[in-house]
Design a protein around this motif. Sequence first.
Motif, PDB file in Angstrom:
ATOM      1  N   THR A   1      -0.785   7.618   8.555  1.00  0.00           N
ATOM      2  CA  THR A   1      -0.083   6.276   8.206  1.00  0.00           C
ATOM      3  C   THR A   1      -0.620   5.027   8.860  1.00  0.00           C
ATOM      4  OG1 THR A   1       1.901   4.993   8.212  1.00  0.00           O
ATOM      5  CG2 THR A   1       1.794   6.549   9.873  1.00  0.00           C
TER       6      THR A   1
ATOM      7  N   ASP B   1       1.728   3.795   1.767  1.00  0.00           N
ATOM      8  CA  ASP B   1       1.590   4.297   2.992  1.00  0.00           C
ATOM      9  C   ASP B   1       2.892   5.266   3.065  1.00  0.00           C
ATOM     10  OD1 ASP B   1       0.971   4.004   5.810  1.00  0.00           O
ATOM     11  OD2 ASP B   1       3.268   3.547   5.674  1.00  0.00           O
TER      12      ASP B   1
ATOM     13  N   THR C   1       0.780  -1.048   0.013  1.00  0.00           N
ATOM     14  CA  THR C   1       0.121   0.013  -0.108  1.00  0.00           C
ATOM     15  C   THR C   1       1.030   1.112  -0.018  1.00  0.00           C
ATOM     16  OG1 THR C   1      -1.775   1.173   1.189  1.00  0.00           O
ATOM     17  CG2 THR C   1      -0.242  -0.179   2.457  1.00  0.00           C
TER      18      THR C   1
ATOM     19  N   HIS D   1       1.067   2.833   9.467  1.00  0.00           N
ATOM     20  CA  HIS D   1       2.166   1.961  10.246  1.00  0.00           C
ATOM     21  C   HIS D   1       2.378   2.416  11.631  1.00  0.00           C
ATOM     22  CE1 HIS D   1       5.218  -0.339   7.714  1.00  0.00           C
ATOM     23  NE2 HIS D   1       6.008  -0.326   9.038  1.00  0.00           N
TER      24      HIS D   1
END
Lengths: 54, 246
Positions: free
Chosen positions: B187, B130, B128, B189
């Motif tokens: 994000t 990101d 993705t 993450h």
Amino acid sequence: MSKIDWLWLGGAAVWLGFGAYLVLLARRQASLERRLAGLETSVRSGNDLPAEES
Amino acid sequence: MRDELTAINANRAKSARAGAGLGALNLVLLLAGGLAMAASQWAIFVHAPEEQVMGLTQKLFYLHLPLAWWGLVSFLLAGLAGAFYLAKRTPGWDALGAAALETGLLLAGLALFTGSIWARTAWNTWWTWDPRLSTALVMCFIYAGVLAVRRLDFSFERRASLSAVLSIVAFADVPLVFFSARLWPRTIHPSIVGNGGLAPEMLAVLLFCLAGLGVFWLGLVLLRCRQALAEQRLERLQILNGENHE
């Protein structure tokens, strides 16, 4: 694939990656040593020195 | 020419002695690192507790994060070695830079791969765009480019200087990768450092994995550095032998 399979795959990828890199380094080293040995011998004997300096 | 040959002969015995010592240290580091990494695998599978939301998949984190961090440390080392080479013009710094670049790219590539597996199981997608993933991919491309430049047929000084400058410039992307999870709040993450989000057992396994990979990383960098020094010697001998055309 189950979650444990993905975990195994991740671990295997890391070991394979490092293994492949070490094999690459070993092959490069073998070739390097062969070429170095040949060149060091010829330079030491002076056979290949340019004419104006030998 | 004769002086150069005498210097090479004089240095050969010294280098052989130093090389034997370094070789032994190198072997110890690689073996210890390899064993520690094997023990890390045991700790990941057996000792680390299972995370409640992601389950077993979260354990990929113990592989992924040490790879990513040591990859970033490698790029930092490459940048520092580049700066020292430009300041001192010592070939050893160039060899260290080359070793750090190559090792860093390997680790960053493996971090991307393990991250991709994690993404597939956690987010149901291999990739993705990101911010963390994008900046990490760009970083890999940049460093692959620096390595490609090192393969060009330049003289040693030119190649080493160019590589040093590029390694320093390329390092600008590394803080972006590290801090991307904080810089771009959207994000997906997680930001691990300083958030206190890890259970003590998880933290212990993570630190063990970090240390094990760290020892192995040091062994790899040293091994590649010694090889890069041998490549420099070969190049020098080729010039003396009249084989080099530049």
